[in-house]
Design a protein around this motif. Structure first.
Motif, PDB file in Angstrom:
ATOM      1  N   GLU A 163       0.814  -1.205   0.000  1.00  0.00           N
ATOM      2  CA  GLU A 163       0.000   0.000   0.000  1.00  0.00           C
ATOM      3  C   GLU A 163       0.857   1.269   0.000  1.00  0.00           C
ATOM      4  O   GLU A 163       0.535   2.248  -0.681  1.00  0.00           O
ATOM      5  N   LEU A 164       1.953   1.272   0.748  1.00  0.00           N
ATOM      6  CA  LEU A 164       2.749   2.487   0.917  1.00  0.00           C
ATOM      7  C   LEU A 164       3.818   2.682  -0.153  1.00  0.00           C
ATOM      8  O   LEU A 164       4.261   3.804  -0.386  1.00  0.00           O
ATOM      9  N   SER A 165       4.246   1.621  -0.780  1.00  0.00           N
ATOM     10  CA  SER A 165       5.444   1.703  -1.627  1.00  0.00           C
ATOM     11  C   SER A 165       5.115   1.968  -3.086  1.00  0.00           C
ATOM     12  O   SER A 165       3.996   1.772  -3.550  1.00  0.00           O
ATOM     13  N   ARG A 166       6.158   2.403  -3.787  1.00  0.00           N
ATOM     14  CA  ARG A 166       6.141   2.521  -5.232  1.00  0.00           C
ATOM     15  C   ARG A 166       7.301   1.705  -5.774  1.00  0.00           C
ATOM     16  O   ARG A 166       8.308   1.516  -5.077  1.00  0.00           O
ATOM     17  N   PRO A 167       7.209   1.191  -6.996  1.00  0.00           N
ATOM     18  CA  PRO A 167       8.324   0.407  -7.550  1.00  0.00           C
ATOM     19  C   PRO A 167       9.631   1.189  -7.482  1.00  0.00           C
ATOM     20  O   PRO A 167       9.686   2.377  -7.830  1.00  0.00           O
ATOM     21  N   HIS A 199      17.518  12.964   8.788  1.00  0.00           N
ATOM     22  CA  HIS A 199      17.552  13.381   7.380  1.00  0.00           C
ATOM     23  C   HIS A 199      16.276  13.074   6.600  1.00  0.00           C
ATOM     24  O   HIS A 199      16.229  13.342   5.386  1.00  0.00           O
ATOM     25  N   PHE A 200      15.259  12.549   7.238  1.00  0.00           N
ATOM     26  CA  PHE A 200      14.038  12.200   6.528  1.00  0.00           C
ATOM     27  C   PHE A 200      12.818  12.683   7.310  1.00  0.00           C
ATOM     28  O   PHE A 200      12.864  12.858   8.532  1.00  0.00           O
ATOM     29  N   ASP A 201      11.737  12.903   6.584  1.00  0.00           N
ATOM     30  CA  ASP A 201      10.441  13.181   7.199  1.00  0.00           C
ATOM     31  C   ASP A 201       9.595  11.907   7.190  1.00  0.00           C
ATOM     32  O   ASP A 201       9.654  11.123   6.228  1.00  0.00           O
ATOM     33  N   LEU A 202       8.805  11.733   8.257  1.00  0.00           N
ATOM     34  CA  LEU A 202       7.867  10.625   8.314  1.00  0.00           C
ATOM     35  C   LEU A 202       6.608  11.019   7.540  1.00  0.00           C
ATOM     36  O   LEU A 202       5.910  11.957   7.905  1.00  0.00           O
ATOM     37  N   CYS A 203       6.324  10.284   6.471  1.00  0.00           N
ATOM     38  CA  CYS A 203       5.173  10.604   5.621  1.00  0.00           C
ATOM     39  C   CYS A 203       3.935   9.799   5.996  1.00  0.00           C
ATOM     40  O   CYS A 203       2.811  10.305   5.888  1.00  0.00           O
ATOM     41  N   ALA A 204       4.113   8.551   6.374  1.00  0.00           N
ATOM     42  CA  ALA A 204       2.963   7.704   6.700  1.00  0.00           C
ATOM     43  C   ALA A 204       3.430   6.568   7.590  1.00  0.00           C
ATOM     44  O   ALA A 204       4.587   6.135   7.517  1.00  0.00           O
ATOM     45  N   HIS A 261      -0.430  -6.057  13.124  1.00  0.00           N
ATOM     46  CA  HIS A 261      -0.132  -6.928  14.260  1.00  0.00           C
ATOM     47  C   HIS A 261       1.350  -7.303  14.295  1.00  0.00           C
ATOM     48  O   HIS A 261       1.866  -7.942  13.392  1.00  0.00           O
ATOM     49  N   GLY A 262       2.034  -6.864  15.342  1.00  0.00           N
ATOM     50  CA  GLY A 262       3.422  -7.243  15.557  1.00  0.00           C
ATOM     51  C   GLY A 262       4.444  -6.459  14.776  1.00  0.00           C
ATOM     52  O   GLY A 262       5.636  -6.795  14.806  1.00  0.00           O
ATOM     53  N   ALA A 263       4.038  -5.388  14.074  1.00  0.00           N
ATOM     54  CA  ALA A 263       4.998  -4.662  13.234  1.00  0.00           C
ATOM     55  C   ALA A 263       4.529  -3.236  13.003  1.00  0.00           C
ATOM     56  O   ALA A 263       3.347  -2.904  13.173  1.00  0.00           O
ATOM     57  N   ALA A 264       5.480  -2.384  12.620  1.00  0.00           N
ATOM     58  CA  ALA A 264       5.190  -1.017  12.213  1.00  0.00           C
ATOM     59  C   ALA A 264       5.871  -0.776  10.872  1.00  0.00           C
ATOM     60  O   ALA A 264       7.062  -1.093  10.712  1.00  0.00           O
ATOM     61  N   ILE A 265       5.129  -0.233   9.909  1.00  0.00           N
ATOM     62  CA  ILE A 265       5.651   0.030   8.567  1.00  0.00           C
ATOM     63  C   ILE A 265       5.531   1.525   8.305  1.00  0.00           C
ATOM     64  O   ILE A 265       4.434   2.089   8.369  1.00  0.00           O
ATOM     65  N   ALA A 266       6.656   2.163   8.037  1.00  0.00           N
ATOM     66  CA  ALA A 266       6.683   3.623   7.887  1.00  0.00           C
ATOM     67  C   ALA A 266       7.245   3.996   6.522  1.00  0.00           C
ATOM     68  O   ALA A 266       8.167   3.350   6.011  1.00  0.00           O
ATOM     69  N   LEU A 267       6.674   5.054   5.962  1.00  0.00           N
ATOM     70  CA  LEU A 267       7.200   5.649   4.728  1.00  0.00           C
ATOM     71  C   LEU A 267       7.936   6.931   5.092  1.00  0.00           C
ATOM     72  O   LEU A 267       7.361   7.846   5.689  1.00  0.00           O
ATOM     73  N   TYR A 268       9.236   6.990   4.748  1.00  0.00           N
ATOM     74  CA  TYR A 268      10.052   8.181   4.959  1.00  0.00           C
ATOM     75  C   TYR A 268      10.444   8.772   3.605  1.00  0.00           C
ATOM     76  O   TYR A 268      10.627   8.041   2.622  1.00  0.00           O
ATOM     77  N   ALA A 269      10.562  10.114   3.576  1.00  0.00           N
ATOM     78  CA  ALA A 269      11.032  10.804   2.362  1.00  0.00           C
ATOM     79  C   ALA A 269      11.941  11.955   2.777  1.00  0.00           C
ATOM     80  O   ALA A 269      11.910  12.412   3.933  1.00  0.00           O
ATOM     81  N   ARG A 270      12.750  12.409   1.841  1.00  0.00           N
ATOM     82  CA  ARG A 270      13.613  13.551   2.134  1.00  0.00           C
ATOM     83  C   ARG A 270      12.757  14.772   2.441  1.00  0.00           C
ATOM     84  O   ARG A 270      11.610  14.863   1.983  1.00  0.00           O
ATOM     85  N   PRO A 271      13.253  15.714   3.213  1.00  0.00           N
ATOM     86  CA  PRO A 271      12.438  16.865   3.640  1.00  0.00           C
ATOM     87  C   PRO A 271      11.718  17.550   2.478  1.00  0.00           C
ATOM     88  O   PRO A 271      12.322  17.845   1.439  1.00  0.00           O
ATOM     89  N   GLY A 272      10.430  17.774   2.665  1.00  0.00           N
ATOM     90  CA  GLY A 272       9.617  18.445   1.684  1.00  0.00           C
ATOM     91  C   GLY A 272       9.099  17.563   0.573  1.00  0.00           C
ATOM     92  O   GLY A 272       8.376  18.037  -0.307  1.00  0.00           O
ATOM     93  N   PRO A 312       4.372  13.056  -0.157  1.00  0.00           N
ATOM     94  CA  PRO A 312       3.293  13.306  -1.122  1.00  0.00           C
ATOM     95  C   PRO A 312       2.046  13.887  -0.488  1.00  0.00           C
ATOM     96  O   PRO A 312       1.185  14.395  -1.183  1.00  0.00           O
ATOM     97  N   HIS A 313       1.913  13.807   0.819  1.00  0.00           N
ATOM     98  CA  HIS A 313       0.730  14.297   1.518  1.00  0.00           C
ATOM     99  C   HIS A 313       1.105  14.479   2.977  1.00  0.00           C
ATOM    100  O   HIS A 313       2.162  14.044   3.420  1.00  0.00           O
ATOM    101  N   PRO A 314       0.255  15.122   3.765  1.00  0.00           N
ATOM    102  CA  PRO A 314       0.561  15.271   5.189  1.00  0.00           C
ATOM    103  C   PRO A 314       0.766  13.918   5.857  1.00  0.00           C
ATOM    104  O   PRO A 314       0.204  12.906   5.433  1.00  0.00           O
TER     105      PRO A 314
END
Length: 484
Positions: free
Chosen positions: A363-367, A454-459, A464-475, A478-480
């Motif tokens: 859901e969070l990733s792009r190729p 060096h990264f912002d947390l995007c999402a 269950h049992g895990a946390a999956i985060a999307l990080y991107a460079r500052p600015g 793609p959305h809040p």
């Protein structure tokens, strides 16, 4: 003196003790083992009743087999390792997980014939549990009548821990089946079958060797058993030597037994002693040592060398079931355990869910996105989902699991890892939940510090049992920032 017919071909040492029992007890044993019906109809009924425990175990194993679908990380290891080539699998066992080697090769063969996903992964355990339940009935049948024997086998099938490992793609249900039928062969004096089955159990998991302590109580006077015990010990010695060299990496995550472990052991022991009060002496002689000695010995040893996990001695529960002879007890266990049985068929019943992890990553990733595992061993979450993992760039990976002969591969040094991370515009980070302790290894600290600095947390997705985060460079988010 010719042995009483109720005991068939038992070892001489066992027969001599039984033959010396008081006359009322021998007469009671003969009455209990006497056929209840005669003729073809009676024979058919007897055969159907002998298969009942296996049918119950089979139905319980197939009920909710996919759990959602869900798969936890130990099963993920089985899945991805069993899909390696035979050469890659052999190279792995020289470095780690030799204790599970025979099971991995078995599952390699299963997937080679039928790559049926979760069903192929778990069906061998379901079938093994059905075989074990029939074995418990067979063992009980050497000490009691067919009705009580069927009750014992069915009691084994409905025990919640047995149901749990009947639905896992690991070796423990197979070990239990081999130990149970080895116990039956012991009581029948079939020594070649006994040694072969127990050796098979030990090669599936070496802690099956602790069953020898339980069997010694029954047959230690018999010379044939002593030779079999020596043969089994010698046969498992090569595995034990290799596994001993891997113990640090294999069991380093274990701590000494906690109060919960001792409480569970005490509860099982108390239940066994309570049931033993109304059971035949010779049945108790077989059942109680099997229930008490393997886990008791492993718990005690683990005070010095932390090796205890309850599933390593799952077969000890056969000893508890052997003490059940009344159907009202089976019904009581089934009713009281029903909430537990229902919960076992949900994803939340295991430590984590790699299927849910893969779905969140998709859901969070792009190729072409970078993926980072914190800690590195959590790479196992995606290794069994090549369709997801293959579309990402594993920036920390130096050598793949198959190429390095390891379970999760090897990673770059900290300085190279930091540079690769800084060159990545988007990173999918997979980590343990916030309430879990963080690895203190320098490399893992570099991963966390670089992401924060060096990264912002995007999402953020919590499964269950895990946390999956999307990080991107500052600015570049793609959305809040989103948390879910």
């Amino acid at each position: 003196m010719e042995p009483p017919p109720a005991y068939g071909n038992l070892p001489e040492a066992v027969i001599s003790r039984t033959a010396g029992a008081p006359a009322p007890e021998r007469e009671s044993a003969r009455r209990d083992t006497a056929p209840r019906r005669t003729g073809c109809h009676g024979t058919a009924w007897h055969r159907a009743r002998s298969l009942l425990p296996g049918l119950v175990a089979l139905c319980l194993g197939l009920w909710g087999l996919e759990r959602g679908p869900a798969m936890w990380r130990d099963e993920s290891v089985t899945h991805q390792v069993a899909h390696r080539t035979a050469g890659e699998l052999w190279a792995l066992l020289g470095n780690v997980d030799a204790v599970h080697g025979l099971h991995y090769f078995l599952m390699h063969a299963v997937f080679g014939v039928w790559d049926g996903g979760l069903w192929a992964l778990r069906l061998p355990s379901v079938l093994a549990t059905a075989v074990a339940a029939c074995g418990v009935a067979a063992v009980a049948g050497t000490r009691t009548g067919p009705r009580a024997a069927a009750a014992a086998g069915t009691a084994y099938a409905v025990l919640p821990p047995v149901q749990q490992y009947a639905q896992e793609g690991r070796s423990y249900a197979l070990v239990a089946a081999a130990v149970v039928w080895a116990t039956y062969a012991l009581l029948r004096g079939r020594w070649v079958a006994y040694a072969g089955l127990l050796l098979l159990a030990c090669w599936l998991h070496q802690f099956a060797l602790l069953a020898l302590a339980a069997h010694a109580v029954v047959a230690w006077r018999d010379r044939a058993w002593r030779w079999c015990a020596l043969a089994v010990a010698a046969g498992v010695l090569p595995l034990a030597l290799v596994a001993a060299g891997q113990a640090g990496a294999q069991l380093g995550w274990l701590g000494r037994p906690g109060w919960q472990d001792w409480l569970a052991y005490a509860a099982a022991a108390g239940a066994g002693l309570l049931l033993a009060r109304g059971a035949e002496r010779e049945r108790v002689r077989v059942a109680l040592p099997l229930l008490l000695l393997p886990p008791g010995v492993l718990l005690t040893v683990s005070l010095v060398h932390p090796w205890y996990v309850d599933r390593y001695v799952l077969y000890a529960l056969a000893g508890l079931a052997l003490l059940v002879s009344r159907w009202r007890v089976v019904l009581l266990v089934a009713v009281l355990g029903l909430p537990w049985s229902l919960w076992l068929r949900t994803p939340e019943s295991r430590k984590d869910d790699v299927v849910a992890v893969a779905a969140a990553v998709r859901e969070l990733s792009r190729p072409g996105d970078a993926v980072l595992f914190l800690p590195a061993r959590r790479r196992e979450w995606l290794l069994s989902s090549p369709a997801v993992y293959g579309g990402l760039r594993d920036l920390a990976l130096a050598r793949s699991p198959a190429a390095s002969g390891t379970l999760q591969g090897t990673e770059l040094p900290a300085t190279e890892l930091r540079a690769a991370l800084l060159d990545s515009p988007r990173v999918i980070a997979l980590s343990d939940p916030p309430d879990q302790p963080r690895d203190r290894l320098p490399k893992e600290a570099v991963k966390r510090q670089t992401l924060v600095a060096h990264f912002d947390l995007c999402a953020l997705r919590r499964v269950h049992g895990a946390a999956i985060a999307l990080y991107a460079r500052p600015g570049a988010c793609p959305h809040p920032p989103q948390t879910r």
